[in-house]
Design an enzyme around this catalytic site. Sequence first.
Site, mmCIF file in Angstrom:
data_model
loop_
_atom_site.group_PDB
_atom_site.id
_atom_site.type_symbol
_atom_site.label_atom_id
_atom_site.label_comp_id
_atom_site.label_asym_id
_atom_site.label_seq_id
_atom_site.Cartn_x
_atom_site.Cartn_y
_atom_site.Cartn_z
ATOM 1 N N LEU A 68 -34.974 44.524 0.019
ATOM 2 C CA LEU A 68 -36.244 44.429 0.745
ATOM 3 C C LEU A 68 -36.330 43.146 1.560
ATOM 4 C CD1 LEU A 68 -38.432 45.744 -2.210
ATOM 5 C CD2 LEU A 68 -37.756 47.001 -0.156
ATOM 6 N N PRO A 69 -37.215 43.106 2.549
ATOM 7 C CA PRO A 69 -37.248 41.950 3.449
ATOM 8 C C PRO A 69 -37.984 40.727 2.930
ATOM 9 C CG PRO A 69 -38.732 43.654 4.226
ATOM 10 C CD PRO A 69 -37.981 44.245 3.079
ATOM 11 N N THR A 95 -33.160 38.658 -1.064
ATOM 12 C CA THR A 95 -33.214 37.201 -1.120
ATOM 13 C C THR A 95 -34.688 36.847 -1.291
ATOM 14 O OG1 THR A 95 -31.273 37.001 0.303
ATOM 15 C CG2 THR A 95 -32.649 35.053 0.077
ATOM 16 N N LYS A 171 -28.909 31.549 -4.558
ATOM 17 C CA LYS A 171 -28.664 32.262 -3.302
ATOM 18 C C LYS A 171 -29.315 31.538 -2.119
ATOM 19 C CE LYS A 171 -27.626 35.214 -0.152
ATOM 20 N NZ LYS A 171 -28.186 36.550 0.000
#
Length: 308
Positions: A68-69, A95, A171
């Site tokens: 997902l964004p 992320t 990350k």
Amino acid sequence: MNQNTRRIAVIGLGAMGGAMAAALHKAGWDVTGFDPSDTARSAAEAAGITTTATLGDVAGTPYAVLSLPAASIVETTVPQLLAAPGTVAIIDTTTSEPATSKKMAELAEAQGAAFVDAPVSGGRDGAATGSLSAFVGATEAALKAAEPVLLALTGGKYSHIGGPGSGNVVKLLNNVLAAANLASVGEALGVAKAYGIDPAKAAASISEASGGSKVSANMYPNWVLSGTHDSGFSLGLMARDAALAVDVATQIGETPSLLAAVANQWQDALAVLGPRADFTEIARVVAPAVTPAGAPGAATPAGTTPTA
């Protein structure tokens, strides 16, 4: 694992999610994909994947992969997936933000399911071939529950960093370091070009020495010096990740001045190039002389095609 528990939902069928869904399908998983975009669903269906336009249709699926964004969308999606019984593990490759992952892990655990933050690296090629690397934040129990999916996505190439949220932190740090390297390698090759040195030769030589990296060895030769700028990862997302990395640091009282300067540099590039530009187009701002398209807004050199 019996066939029933090989059912998996992939939530978000963009470049990465669509490629992961296809890889899971090829590996024998029973995949259902969800995305609100008709275009994304059509592309997944062309790869043989069943899709739905209604998130509730995949609630209670034993496994779910999120691509997902933003963290805010993770927060609204997970409760809907848990609305029906049957979920074993939710693997979030977004992320995202550590606070969101901690909250979602607690929510899943309260309902007898597992949630792991597992943001990935490796791009579309890694997603399509099941050879991504993943930074995993999870309890030991959640990691065990999610392991079949992690193995399918990475071939075992994942690192269990620590508890919920820790995968997100590492990350983000990885991405801001990549952002810094993209800018610094570009500036260095710009200096080489100014001295009349072929940037490709400079990059190849540096890549064999202590200053070398994946950026100098692969990203610049393949996507920048070639002028293709087709990595599949947007400048908008990289600018967001760099800013998030600095925000995460600030939240615990750290003040990484160099990383903050990098994040600001990417915001400046975002303002010029726009969020849909490829992230490798940062070179057009920091070292336009080494890119075929040149600086944003400049006249296109003869025989080349503009990339933004």
